[in-house]
Scaffold this motif. Sequence first.
Motif, PDB file in Angstrom:
ATOM      1  N   TYR A  62     -52.073  18.536   9.240  1.00  0.00           N
ATOM      2  CA  TYR A  62     -52.037  19.818   8.559  1.00  0.00           C
ATOM      3  C   TYR A  62     -51.605  20.911   9.521  1.00  0.00           C
ATOM      4  CZ  TYR A  62     -54.524  17.352   4.954  1.00  0.00           C
ATOM      5  OH  TYR A  62     -54.854  16.429   3.987  1.00  0.00           O
ATOM      6  N   PHE A  63     -50.906  21.899   8.988  1.00  0.00           N
ATOM      7  CA  PHE A  63     -50.498  23.048   9.777  1.00  0.00           C
ATOM      8  C   PHE A  63     -51.722  23.883  10.143  1.00  0.00           C
ATOM      9  CE2 PHE A  63     -48.804  27.389  10.206  1.00  0.00           C
ATOM     10  CZ  PHE A  63     -47.863  27.153  11.192  1.00  0.00           C
ATOM     11  N   ILE A  91     -48.572  18.968 -11.227  1.00  0.00           N
ATOM     12  CA  ILE A  91     -48.841  18.335  -9.929  1.00  0.00           C
ATOM     13  C   ILE A  91     -47.548  18.191  -9.126  1.00  0.00           C
ATOM     14  CG2 ILE A  91     -49.623  16.221  -8.781  1.00  0.00           C
ATOM     15  CD1 ILE A  91     -51.645  15.879 -11.072  1.00  0.00           C
ATOM     16  N   GLU A  92     -46.445  17.953  -9.833  1.00  0.00           N
ATOM     17  CA  GLU A  92     -45.157  17.828  -9.146  1.00  0.00           C
ATOM     18  C   GLU A  92     -44.740  19.129  -8.466  1.00  0.00           C
ATOM     19  OE1 GLU A  92     -42.406  16.209 -12.000  1.00  0.00           O
ATOM     20  OE2 GLU A  92     -43.485  14.300 -12.069  1.00  0.00           O
ATOM     21  N   ASP A  93     -45.346  20.265  -8.854  1.00  0.00           N
ATOM     22  CA  ASP A  93     -45.062  21.540  -8.180  1.00  0.00           C
ATOM     23  C   ASP A  93     -45.436  21.491  -6.701  1.00  0.00           C
ATOM     24  OD1 ASP A  93     -43.942  22.818 -10.329  1.00  0.00           O
ATOM     25  OD2 ASP A  93     -45.693  24.059 -10.797  1.00  0.00           O
ATOM     26  N   ILE A  94     -46.333  20.587  -6.336  1.00  0.00           N
ATOM     27  CA  ILE A  94     -46.718  20.463  -4.922  1.00  0.00           C
ATOM     28  C   ILE A  94     -45.488  20.131  -4.080  1.00  0.00           C
ATOM     29  CG2 ILE A  94     -48.124  19.168  -3.260  1.00  0.00           C
ATOM     30  CD1 ILE A  94     -50.232  18.880  -5.520  1.00  0.00           C
ATOM     31  N   SER A  95     -44.601  19.303  -4.608  1.00  0.00           N
ATOM     32  CA  SER A  95     -43.356  18.985  -3.888  1.00  0.00           C
ATOM     33  C   SER A  95     -42.483  20.222  -3.735  1.00  0.00           C
ATOM     34  CB  SER A  95     -42.584  17.889  -4.624  1.00  0.00           C
ATOM     35  OG  SER A  95     -43.326  16.698  -4.631  1.00  0.00           O
ATOM     36  N   SER A  96     -42.452  21.070  -4.764  1.00  0.00           N
ATOM     37  CA  SER A  96     -41.679  22.317  -4.671  1.00  0.00           C
ATOM     38  C   SER A  96     -42.281  23.243  -3.623  1.00  0.00           C
ATOM     39  CB  SER A  96     -41.646  23.022  -6.029  1.00  0.00           C
ATOM     40  OG  SER A  96     -41.024  22.205  -6.990  1.00  0.00           O
ATOM     41  N   ASN A 154     -45.840  14.102  -2.005  1.00  0.00           N
ATOM     42  CA  ASN A 154     -45.510  14.045  -0.581  1.00  0.00           C
ATOM     43  C   ASN A 154     -46.614  14.701   0.217  1.00  0.00           C
ATOM     44  OD1 ASN A 154     -42.977  12.934  -1.164  1.00  0.00           O
ATOM     45  ND2 ASN A 154     -42.073  14.942  -1.418  1.00  0.00           N
ATOM     46  N   GLU A 155     -46.630  14.462   1.503  1.00  0.00           N
ATOM     47  CA  GLU A 155     -47.608  15.147   2.362  1.00  0.00           C
ATOM     48  C   GLU A 155     -47.429  16.646   2.207  1.00  0.00           C
ATOM     49  OE1 GLU A 155     -48.978  13.890   5.892  1.00  0.00           O
ATOM     50  OE2 GLU A 155     -48.902  11.787   5.346  1.00  0.00           O
ATOM     51  N   PHE A 156     -48.532  17.370   2.324  1.00  0.00           N
ATOM     52  CA  PHE A 156     -48.511  18.819   2.197  1.00  0.00           C
ATOM     53  C   PHE A 156     -49.105  19.422   3.457  1.00  0.00           C
ATOM     54  CE2 PHE A 156     -50.103  22.877   0.347  1.00  0.00           C
ATOM     55  CZ  PHE A 156     -48.868  23.377  -0.023  1.00  0.00           C
ATOM     56  N   SER A 157     -48.587  20.565   3.897  1.00  0.00           N
ATOM     57  CA  SER A 157     -48.972  21.176   5.173  1.00  0.00           C
ATOM     58  C   SER A 157     -50.410  21.655   5.244  1.00  0.00           C
ATOM     59  CB  SER A 157     -48.075  22.381   5.470  1.00  0.00           C
ATOM     60  OG  SER A 157     -46.736  21.991   5.534  1.00  0.00           O
ATOM     61  N   PHE A 158     -51.040  21.829   4.097  1.00  0.00           N
ATOM     62  CA  PHE A 158     -52.396  22.376   4.041  1.00  0.00           C
ATOM     63  C   PHE A 158     -53.271  21.491   3.165  1.00  0.00           C
ATOM     64  CE2 PHE A 158     -49.309  25.812   4.468  1.00  0.00           C
ATOM     65  CZ  PHE A 158     -49.747  26.415   5.639  1.00  0.00           C
ATOM     66  N   PRO A 159     -54.579  21.498   3.406  1.00  0.00           N
ATOM     67  CA  PRO A 159     -55.459  20.757   2.507  1.00  0.00           C
ATOM     68  C   PRO A 159     -55.420  21.383   1.110  1.00  0.00           C
ATOM     69  CG  PRO A 159     -56.744  22.007   4.117  1.00  0.00           C
ATOM     70  CD  PRO A 159     -55.310  22.180   4.472  1.00  0.00           C
ATOM     71  N   LEU A 160     -55.736  20.584   0.113  1.00  0.00           N
ATOM     72  CA  LEU A 160     -55.850  21.081  -1.256  1.00  0.00           C
ATOM     73  C   LEU A 160     -57.295  21.492  -1.491  1.00  0.00           C
ATOM     74  CD1 LEU A 160     -53.811  18.244  -3.017  1.00  0.00           C
ATOM     75  CD2 LEU A 160     -52.963  20.448  -2.225  1.00  0.00           C
TER      76      LEU A 160
END
Length: 194
Positions: free
Chosen positions: A59-60, A85-90, A128-134
């Motif tokens: 994570y960043f 949920i697909e917005d996470i990729s955006s 995909n992996e995301f820079s921050f926790p959800l």
Amino acid sequence: MNIHSFIKPLTLIVLISSNVSCVNQSQEKKAIESLVQNCLGRKLLLPDSLVVYSPFNQYFMDSLEITRAYLKVYSYINASCPTCIEDISSWNEITPLFNKNNVPVVLVCGSKDNFELIKYFHETGVINEFSFPLFFDINQQYLVKNNFMKESQHLQTVLVDGENNILLLGNPIHSMRIKKLYSKEIKKRIQVHQ
């Protein structure tokens, strides 16, 4: 009144209004203009029911660093909706804009299926992996506490300062104009802060 403090909210109203669908566009535009005016400067309220979900490797920023950040972007994700949920990729595509300024993107997820769909999407690699926790809103209180967000999905993303005062409304993943507005506001605030 300072002309710049008038232009920014007016620009934001125009940008949000241009993205609104046209059932009864005139009435909806007036309602959103009023909401935007009433929300700028108001505090974003965070429920105690937010739980950190950290399924990715790196994570960043961690959740503690996020809490202490000078600026933050909060966006609501309906975790029971596959398209949402697909917005996470955006978000992944534009997080570098925020990362370079140390502005965390906080995705607050609400769910009617006990977060099973979003967990499944993670396990199967759809997300995909995301820079921050959800952040999971276990008791579904985020939209209740921030009732204005129920009026339009366009209002479910906000830029806030360190005290969670709302600076901008609108989703930068759906509008290049709003993305530029966020970028400009972040740069301005960071220059003043330094």
